[in-house]
Write a protein that holds these residues in place. Sequence first.
Motif, PDB file in Angstrom:
ATOM      1  N   VAL A 184       6.539  32.321  23.467  1.00 51.89           N
ATOM      2  CA  VAL A 184       5.712  33.528  24.409  1.00 51.89           C
ATOM      3  C   VAL A 184       4.966  32.735  25.388  1.00 51.89           C
ATOM      4  O   VAL A 184       4.629  31.642  25.393  1.00 51.89           O
ATOM      5  CB  VAL A 184       4.826  34.283  23.514  1.00 51.89           C
ATOM      6  CG1 VAL A 184       5.530  35.031  22.303  1.00 51.89           C
ATOM      7  CG2 VAL A 184       3.821  33.346  22.747  1.00 51.89           C
ATOM      8  N   THR A 185       4.748  33.471  26.423  1.00 59.22           N
ATOM      9  CA  THR A 185       4.086  33.267  27.631  1.00 59.22           C
ATOM     10  C   THR A 185       3.472  34.311  28.343  1.00 59.22           C
ATOM     11  O   THR A 185       4.140  35.426  28.590  1.00 59.22           O
ATOM     12  CB  THR A 185       4.751  32.121  28.691  1.00 59.22           C
ATOM     13  OG1 THR A 185       3.834  31.515  29.673  1.00 59.22           O
ATOM     14  CG2 THR A 185       5.833  33.085  29.376  1.00 59.22           C
ATOM     15  N   GLU A 187       2.658  35.310  31.320  1.00 61.82           N
ATOM     16  CA  GLU A 187       3.020  35.352  32.681  1.00 61.82           C
ATOM     17  C   GLU A 187       3.714  36.627  33.311  1.00 61.82           C
ATOM     18  O   GLU A 187       5.089  36.889  32.782  1.00 61.82           O
ATOM     19  CB  GLU A 187       3.855  34.142  33.097  1.00 61.82           C
ATOM     20  CG  GLU A 187       4.335  33.773  34.261  1.00 61.82           C
ATOM     21  CD  GLU A 187       3.211  33.832  35.444  1.00 61.82           C
ATOM     22  OE1 GLU A 187       3.101  34.570  36.247  1.00 61.82           O
ATOM     23  OE2 GLU A 187       2.410  32.758  35.426  1.00 61.82           O
ATOM     24  N   SER A 188       3.461  37.253  34.259  1.00 57.91           N
ATOM     25  CA  SER A 188       3.993  38.462  34.660  1.00 57.91           C
ATOM     26  C   SER A 188       4.990  38.309  35.785  1.00 57.91           C
ATOM     27  O   SER A 188       5.907  38.954  36.322  1.00 57.91           O
ATOM     28  CB  SER A 188       3.119  39.487  35.163  1.00 57.91           C
ATOM     29  OG  SER A 188       2.268  39.737  34.007  1.00 57.91           O
ATOM     30  N   ALA A 193       7.958  32.746  34.732  1.00 59.25           N
ATOM     31  CA  ALA A 193       7.974  32.979  33.402  1.00 59.25           C
ATOM     32  C   ALA A 193       9.550  32.298  32.974  1.00 59.25           C
ATOM     33  O   ALA A 193       9.359  31.662  31.859  1.00 59.25           O
ATOM     34  CB  ALA A 193       7.843  34.319  33.051  1.00 59.25           C
ATOM     35  N   ARG A 194      10.343  32.571  33.590  1.00 60.91           N
ATOM     36  CA  ARG A 194      11.795  32.004  33.459  1.00 60.91           C
ATOM     37  C   ARG A 194      12.028  30.600  33.282  1.00 60.91           C
ATOM     38  O   ARG A 194      12.563  29.960  32.616  1.00 60.91           O
ATOM     39  CB  ARG A 194      12.776  32.828  34.178  1.00 60.91           C
ATOM     40  CG  ARG A 194      12.812  34.627  33.456  1.00 60.91           C
ATOM     41  CD  ARG A 194      13.708  35.136  34.708  1.00 60.91           C
ATOM     42  NE  ARG A 194      13.925  36.560  34.016  1.00 60.91           N
ATOM     43  CZ  ARG A 194      14.036  37.531  34.737  1.00 60.91           C
ATOM     44  NH1 ARG A 194      14.127  37.562  36.086  1.00 60.91           N
ATOM     45  NH2 ARG A 194      14.283  38.726  34.187  1.00 60.91           N
ATOM     46  N   GLY A 197      10.411  29.278  30.504  1.00 53.56           N
ATOM     47  CA  GLY A 197      11.118  29.445  29.485  1.00 53.56           C
ATOM     48  C   GLY A 197      12.314  28.439  29.465  1.00 53.56           C
ATOM     49  O   GLY A 197      12.883  27.609  28.442  1.00 53.56           O
ATOM     50  N   ASP A 234      15.174  35.619  28.539  1.00 52.80           N
ATOM     51  CA  ASP A 234      14.048  36.698  28.336  1.00 52.80           C
ATOM     52  C   ASP A 234      14.046  36.895  26.968  1.00 52.80           C
ATOM     53  O   ASP A 234      13.105  37.454  26.354  1.00 52.80           O
ATOM     54  CB  ASP A 234      14.715  37.787  28.948  1.00 52.80           C
ATOM     55  CG  ASP A 234      14.198  37.845  30.584  1.00 52.80           C
ATOM     56  OD1 ASP A 234      13.497  36.753  31.091  1.00 52.80           O
ATOM     57  OD2 ASP A 234      14.903  38.579  31.383  1.00 52.80           O
ATOM     58  N   CYS A 237      12.281  33.523  25.209  1.00 52.48           N
ATOM     59  CA  CYS A 237      10.794  33.533  25.467  1.00 52.48           C
ATOM     60  C   CYS A 237      10.415  34.766  26.102  1.00 52.48           C
ATOM     61  O   CYS A 237      10.697  35.065  27.237  1.00 52.48           O
ATOM     62  CB  CYS A 237      10.760  32.306  26.775  1.00 52.48           C
ATOM     63  SG  CYS A 237       8.945  31.790  26.969  1.00 52.48           S
ATOM     64  N   TRP A 239       7.888  37.256  27.942  1.00 52.26           N
ATOM     65  CA  TRP A 239       6.833  37.072  28.910  1.00 52.26           C
ATOM     66  C   TRP A 239       6.359  38.440  29.464  1.00 52.26           C
ATOM     67  O   TRP A 239       6.866  39.567  29.105  1.00 52.26           O
ATOM     68  CB  TRP A 239       7.432  36.048  29.868  1.00 52.26           C
ATOM     69  CG  TRP A 239       8.898  36.812  30.781  1.00 52.26           C
ATOM     70  CD1 TRP A 239       9.931  36.590  30.319  1.00 52.26           C
ATOM     71  CD2 TRP A 239       8.780  37.712  31.779  1.00 52.26           C
ATOM     72  NE1 TRP A 239      10.857  37.110  31.189  1.00 52.26           N
ATOM     73  CE2 TRP A 239      10.171  37.765  32.107  1.00 52.26           C
ATOM     74  CE3 TRP A 239       7.694  38.337  32.664  1.00 52.26           C
ATOM     75  CZ2 TRP A 239      10.451  38.728  33.035  1.00 52.26           C
ATOM     76  CZ3 TRP A 239       8.215  39.120  33.586  1.00 52.26           C
ATOM     77  CH2 TRP A 239       9.530  39.209  33.772  1.00 52.26           C
ATOM     78  N   VAL A 245       4.422  41.345  25.561  1.00 51.61           N
ATOM     79  CA  VAL A 245       4.549  40.345  24.720  1.00 51.61           C
ATOM     80  C   VAL A 245       4.550  40.958  23.349  1.00 51.61           C
ATOM     81  O   VAL A 245       5.362  40.547  22.414  1.00 51.61           O
ATOM     82  CB  VAL A 245       3.855  39.066  25.030  1.00 51.61           C
ATOM     83  CG1 VAL A 245       4.062  38.032  23.976  1.00 51.61           C
ATOM     84  CG2 VAL A 245       4.146  38.634  26.171  1.00 51.61           C
ATOM     85  N   HIS A 266       3.733  26.851  28.190  1.00 52.30           N
ATOM     86  CA  HIS A 266       3.062  26.713  29.185  1.00 52.30           C
ATOM     87  C   HIS A 266       3.238  25.465  29.873  1.00 52.30           C
ATOM     88  O   HIS A 266       3.992  24.563  29.619  1.00 52.30           O
ATOM     89  CB  HIS A 266       1.425  26.787  28.702  1.00 52.30           C
ATOM     90  CG  HIS A 266       1.407  25.742  27.718  1.00 52.30           C
ATOM     91  ND1 HIS A 266       1.052  24.116  28.034  1.00 52.30           N
ATOM     92  CD2 HIS A 266       1.150  25.536  26.407  1.00 52.30           C
ATOM     93  CE1 HIS A 266       0.826  23.500  27.161  1.00 52.30           C
ATOM     94  NE2 HIS A 266       0.870  24.186  26.018  1.00 52.30           N
TER      95      HIS A 266
END
Length: 284
Positions: A184-185, A187-188, A193-194, A197, A234, A237, A239, A245, A266
């Motif tokens: 999980v992260t 991050e929008s 985010a990708r 991940g 996606d 991970c 996000w 999330v 992170h």
Amino acid sequence: MKLGRLGVWYSTDKLNAGQLSDMMKVIEKNGYSAFWHPESRGYEAMSLGAYLLSKTEKLIIGSSIANIYARDAFTARRAMISLNDFSGGRYILGLGVSHIPVGEGLRGHKYDKPLGAMSAYLDGIHKDAPADSPVVVAALGPKMLELSGKKAMGAVPYNVTPHHTAQAAKILGKGKILAVEQKVTIESDPAKARALGRKELSRYMVLPNYRNNWLRIGFTEADLADGGNDKFIDAMCLWGDANTVKKGLRAHFDAGATHVCLQPVHADGDFGARDKVLAALADT
């Protein structure tokens, strides 16, 4: 031993002793029920488990996983019993067959067929030990999941989706632990985010055990090519904002998971971001 609904998985090899102690305080403060740690190229699982137990008061500590090629079943059984005696019953022994590059290349053992090797090891674990000993297995495929239901308290699948969780729950049956890991992260930004991940997943993309399972649960070779396409990343991970999330984490529970261990993803060394993730998702 009562394993709560939400736990944390984290690569402990990234941290020194003081940083490990600090993270235990954050995890326990936020009310998580368990912390799960791996055994790969860094810390030895049993000594690490003892250290983490000494730095916590209520947190359950679980190996996810202790490598069956690192010690014989007698030693693992005695360590499991000893750590529970020392901690008031706060230790779960999670076992796994690891991977050929680790078992043969790093440790110098002959990597046997996973199912047979794990079955024999579990027989050794349970010799002269209670049938309800806190043992779980890193299981991905149907046969290993079935073995986990028969000879252990349950399974700790890694790098899986809610679709796999539903299959695993059906195979394991009622009354078994199904503790799934989910990256999980918070991050929008999709690109950021990708990227996080994809970097986190890069070391797993070359390991046959994971690749075979991803193909088995519906991903294609095209999905896995070049570090994984967006659909794959996606799924692996989660996000977005905290609510988004949390929805993804709940999907595992809806599919039959009894415990979800989230893994904060992170930027390297940004432990503040890790701790914000832990705080934001603690009430999932």
